[in-house]
Design a protein around this motif. Sequence first.
Motif, short mmCIF file in Angstrom:
data_model
loop_
_atom_site.label_atom_id
_atom_site.label_comp_id
_atom_site.label_asym_id
_atom_site.label_seq_id
_atom_site.Cartn_x
_atom_site.Cartn_y
_atom_site.Cartn_z
N VAL A 1 91.66 25.47 95.44
CA VAL A 1 91.65 25.41 93.98
C VAL A 1 93.03 25.07 93.45
O VAL A 1 93.19 24.22 92.57
N ALA A 2 94.05 25.70 94.02
CA ALA A 2 95.42 25.48 93.56
C ALA A 2 95.83 24.02 93.66
O ALA A 2 96.53 23.49 92.79
N MET A 3 95.38 23.34 94.70
CA MET A 3 95.77 21.94 94.86
C MET A 3 95.19 21.07 93.74
O MET A 3 95.84 20.13 93.28
N HIS A 4 94.00 21.41 93.27
CA HIS A 4 93.41 20.65 92.16
C HIS A 4 94.15 20.92 90.85
O HIS A 4 94.30 20.02 90.01
N TYR A 5 94.63 22.15 90.68
CA TYR A 5 95.39 22.46 89.47
C TYR A 5 96.75 21.76 89.49
O TYR A 5 97.22 21.28 88.46
N GLN B 1 100.06 20.55 100.18
CA GLN B 1 101.05 21.60 100.42
C GLN B 1 100.64 22.92 99.76
O GLN B 1 101.11 23.99 100.16
N PHE B 2 99.79 22.84 98.76
CA PHE B 2 99.34 24.07 98.09
C PHE B 2 98.17 24.72 98.82
O PHE B 2 97.81 25.86 98.53
N GLU C 1 105.31 29.07 101.99
CA GLU C 1 104.96 27.66 101.84
C GLU C 1 104.41 27.39 100.44
O GLU C 1 104.73 26.35 99.84
N ARG C 2 103.61 28.32 99.93
CA ARG C 2 103.08 28.13 98.58
C ARG C 2 104.21 28.14 97.56
O ARG C 2 104.24 27.31 96.64
N GLN C 3 105.14 29.08 97.68
CA GLN C 3 106.24 29.16 96.73
C GLN C 3 107.10 27.91 96.77
O GLN C 3 107.54 27.41 95.72
N ALA C 4 107.33 27.38 97.95
CA ALA C 4 108.12 26.16 98.08
C ALA C 4 107.42 24.99 97.38
O ALA C 4 108.06 24.19 96.68
N ALA C 5 106.10 24.91 97.52
CA ALA C 5 105.34 23.85 96.86
C ALA C 5 105.37 24.02 95.34
O ALA C 5 105.49 23.04 94.60
N VAL C 6 105.28 25.27 94.88
CA VAL C 6 105.33 25.54 93.44
C VAL C 6 106.68 25.14 92.87
O VAL C 6 106.75 24.51 91.80
#
Length: 219
Positions: A164-168, A193-194, A201-206
């Motif tokens: 879901v995060a990648m679509h957002y 990456q999300f 890894e998520r924080q780095a992508a954000v």
Amino acid sequence: MARPLLAPLADPLTAMQDNDSPLRRFKRSMVRDQEKWREGIGYDLDALAEASAEERASIETILLHRGTLAWYDIEALAALDTAAARQAVLDALHDPDAEVRVAVSRFAPDLIGAEARSAALVHGIETAEIFGGLTAVLLEVEEFHPPAVMDALMRGVEQREGEVAMHYAAMLLFLHGQASEPFDWDQRPFFLQFHTEDPGERQAAVELLRKRLGELASA
């Protein structure tokens, strides 16, 4: 002796069409199947528009007594636009199904106003799932995205599950003019990456997304 002329046989198709009232057509369109689900086809709104006052009353009764509503019920109720139908649409703003709430935002924006419309979308962003209303939410966000909705998208990028995060993230880039479409396939490697369970890894992508959106400079 001349043979008597025979009356022409009635065309069965024409006879069937003559008897195919708007009410019958609308009822027939309420039968759901895989094609309608896959293609996002609702009820026959042309039949609703052509229905007589008596037929519209019958359709209203059917819709109001369906119990659990879906997006296509909201669409039809909004098109029906009677006092009882409008109240049912307003009541649907409290439906637990994100897709139903977003349908209210989509089909009756003037009825609910901008604040309620925004709240419906925020709820959808927070709760919608893949194959569970997410597509409807994203389509509506593409058209209507006040600050509260944009903030909810960013929270979703940070907190929602990866698929879901990648679509957002994709939608945020599009809404900021950094993508050619709501899901720019040319940027798919970045979106992926999300799609991770690793918090680091998520924080780095954000952080990379925020940098691309210019938010770090204004923070």
